[in-house]
Design an enzyme around this catalytic site. Structure first.
Site, short mmCIF file in Angstrom:
data_model
loop_
_atom_site.label_atom_id
_atom_site.label_comp_id
_atom_site.label_asym_id
_atom_site.label_seq_id
_atom_site.Cartn_x
_atom_site.Cartn_y
_atom_site.Cartn_z
N ASP A 31 0.84 -1.20 0.00
CA ASP A 31 0.00 0.00 0.00
C ASP A 31 0.88 1.25 0.00
O ASP A 31 0.56 2.25 -0.64
CB ASP A 31 -0.89 0.03 1.26
CG ASP A 31 -1.97 -1.05 1.19
OD1 ASP A 31 -2.03 -1.75 0.16
OD2 ASP A 31 -2.75 -1.16 2.16
N TYR A 34 2.22 1.93 -3.40
CA TYR A 34 1.11 2.39 -4.23
C TYR A 34 0.86 3.89 -3.98
O TYR A 34 0.75 4.69 -4.91
CB TYR A 34 -0.15 1.58 -3.91
CG TYR A 34 -1.39 2.00 -4.67
CD1 TYR A 34 -1.69 1.44 -5.90
CD2 TYR A 34 -2.25 2.97 -4.15
CE1 TYR A 34 -2.83 1.82 -6.60
CE2 TYR A 34 -3.39 3.37 -4.85
CZ TYR A 34 -3.67 2.79 -6.07
OH TYR A 34 -4.79 3.19 -6.76
N LEU A 81 -35.21 -10.44 -9.81
CA LEU A 81 -35.19 -11.87 -10.11
C LEU A 81 -36.31 -12.58 -9.35
O LEU A 81 -36.60 -12.24 -8.20
CB LEU A 81 -33.86 -12.48 -9.65
CG LEU A 81 -32.62 -12.07 -10.44
CD1 LEU A 81 -31.35 -12.44 -9.68
CD2 LEU A 81 -32.61 -12.75 -11.81
N LYS A 114 -25.13 -14.63 -5.47
CA LYS A 114 -25.96 -13.42 -5.43
C LYS A 114 -25.38 -12.52 -4.32
O LYS A 114 -25.57 -12.77 -3.14
CB LYS A 114 -27.42 -13.78 -5.15
CG LYS A 114 -28.35 -12.59 -5.25
CD LYS A 114 -29.79 -13.05 -5.35
CE LYS A 114 -30.74 -11.89 -5.56
NZ LYS A 114 -30.88 -11.05 -4.37
N LYS A 289 -28.45 -18.40 -14.55
CA LYS A 289 -28.83 -17.72 -15.79
C LYS A 289 -28.62 -18.65 -16.97
O LYS A 289 -27.59 -19.34 -17.04
CB LYS A 289 -27.93 -16.49 -16.01
CG LYS A 289 -27.98 -15.51 -14.85
CD LYS A 289 -26.97 -14.37 -15.02
CE LYS A 289 -27.06 -13.45 -13.81
NZ LYS A 289 -26.04 -12.40 -13.81
S1 IVH Z 1 -28.59 -10.51 -12.51
C1 IVH Z 1 -32.14 -9.67 -14.98
N1 IVH Z 1 -26.61 -11.41 -11.05
O1 IVH Z 1 -29.95 -9.25 -7.23
C2 IVH Z 1 -31.06 -10.10 -14.10
N2 IVH Z 1 -28.17 -9.93 -10.00
O2 IVH Z 1 -33.15 -9.40 -7.70
C3 IVH Z 1 -30.83 -9.13 -13.06
N3 IVH Z 1 -27.64 -9.41 -7.67
O3 IVH Z 1 -30.94 -6.06 -7.67
C4 IVH Z 1 -29.78 -9.29 -12.13
N4 IVH Z 1 -25.81 -10.63 -7.51
O4 IVH Z 1 -28.50 -6.26 -7.59
C5 IVH Z 1 -27.71 -10.63 -11.06
N5 IVH Z 1 -24.81 -12.28 -9.90
C6 IVH Z 1 -25.89 -11.51 -9.92
C7 IVH Z 1 -26.31 -10.78 -8.78
C8 IVH Z 1 -27.47 -10.01 -8.87
C9 IVH Z 1 -26.63 -9.81 -6.86
C10 IVH Z 1 -28.77 -8.53 -7.25
C11 IVH Z 1 -29.01 -7.39 -8.18
C12 IVH Z 1 -30.50 -7.23 -8.28
C13 IVH Z 1 -31.03 -8.39 -7.52
C14 IVH Z 1 -32.02 -9.13 -8.39
#
Ligand code: IVH
Length: 319
Positions: A31, A34, A81, A114, A289
């Site tokens: 650090d 840097y 989602l 997520k 996905k």
């Molecule tokens: S994809 C249409 N990928 O989850 C697809 N979302 O309810 C939309 N999130 O508010 C999101 N990690 O902030 C996606 N690997 C991930 C994610 C992610 C966290 C959150 C995102 C969104 C919520 C979806």
């Protein structure tokens, strides 16, 4: 070497160290070293103000506070989602996809953690970070460019190891690592400041500051996970998109996997549930996905969520 060349060399060096640290999780200097590079650059720019550009690492901090947030309409809405609460609901999701697409195709899924943070969108024009926003109500968010610029894992200029899109909208999650959060709260306690309840609240509050010097003092990071509008290159799949991001200097979670069978999906779900407590940051589930963008388009969307993705929820963390 003339001054312009010295400045350019320092800028590239500093940005490369950001990538080593935040994208590759592999710092190459201390650090202290840097900070020395940054001080050298600051000094050169101070003596040559006409050579300061907006993508310089010195420009992450020091912007004057803004009066209020402007609105930004997302070119493509940021959907949420649908949730799967257990393995059965993941099996139903897979069955539904197979029913729509037919059984005679090569179906691939990308499985991601997520991240439990704050959703943002970054917009790069010809490789330069142009502006960024919060998710807001999914259609309209707030312009938080001044705050996003302070986050060192967000490159101000994409590195061109790979073709740079003329327009790149990229969605991601801003979050704080557990260790950084604990260190920050300790320091706040010592200074008699109020401590934050959890990393997510702190990240959300930090991004909603009018004064970006406050945001700069918070240890925010980002992982990117979805494209918005992309122009100038053709992306065929989530896998291809995720492979491009680190080449441009954008961080991606290292625990992403490709699966082709429901058994593999379920074992990813179980594995992440298991490993959750060893991760450096909070997650609240997994996201599955459909890999091919062509199949994503075929499956389409409901009003608020896509049919090609689902969140596999994890039980709320104990304690
Ligand atoms: S994809 C249409 N990928 O989850 C697809 N979302 O309810 C939309 N999130 O508010 C999101 N990690 O902030 C996606 N690997 C991930 C994610 C992610 C966290 C959150 C995102 C969104 C919520 C979806």
């Amino acid at each position: 070497m003339n001054i312009q060349d010295r400045i350019n060399k320092l800028k590239n060096e500093i940005e490369q160290h950001n990538v080593n640290y935040y994208v590759n999780d592999n710092p190459q200097i201390s650090d202290f070293d840097y900070d020395c590079l940054l001080t050298k650059l600051e000094q050169l720019e101070k003596n040559n103000p006409d050579l300061v550009t907006s993508d310089s690492p010195t420009q992450r901090v020091g912007a004057p506070p803004i009066d209020k947030f402007k609105s930004i309409t997302h070119r493509i809405p940021l959907l949420s989602l649908a949730n799967a609460m257990n393995e059965d609901e993941l099996i139903q999701f897979n069955n539904q996809i197979c029913k729509t697409l037919g059984n005679d195709i090569n179906l691939e899924y990308i499985c991601e953690p997520k991240i439990d943070g704050v959703a943002v969108e970054l917009v790069y024009e010809n490789g330069y970070f142009s502006y960024g926003s919060t998710r807001g109500n999914g259609l309209v968010g707030e312009d938080i460019t001044h705050n996003l610029k302070t986050i060192k894992s967000i490159p101000l200029k994409l590195i061109s190891n790979y073709k740079i899109p003329t327009l790149l909208e990229v969605r991601g999650e801003v979050f704080i690592n557990h260790k950084d959060f604990i260190d920050m709260n300790k320091l706040r306690e010592q200074n008699g400041e109020q401590v934050f309840a959890n990393p997510r609240n702190c990240a959300a509050g930090s991004l909603r500051q009018l004064d970006s010097s406050i945001t700069y003092s918070r240890p925010l990071r980002i992982f990117c996970y979805a494209p918005g509008v992309v122009e100038g290159i053709t992306l065929k799949s989530q896998e291809q998109f995720l492979n491009c991001l680190p080449k441009w200097g954008l961080p991606v979670s290292p625990i992403i996997e490709k699966c082709t069978t429901i058994e593999q999906l379920l074992s990813y779900y179980k594995k992440i549930e298991h490993e959750r407590n060893n991760l450096k940051y909070d997650i609240d589930g997994i996201v599955i996905k459909v890999n091919s963008y062509q199949y994503q388009e075929k499956l389409g969307e409901r009003s608020k969520s896509p049919r090609w993705a689902i969140a596999g929820k994890l039980k709320p963390k104990q304690g």
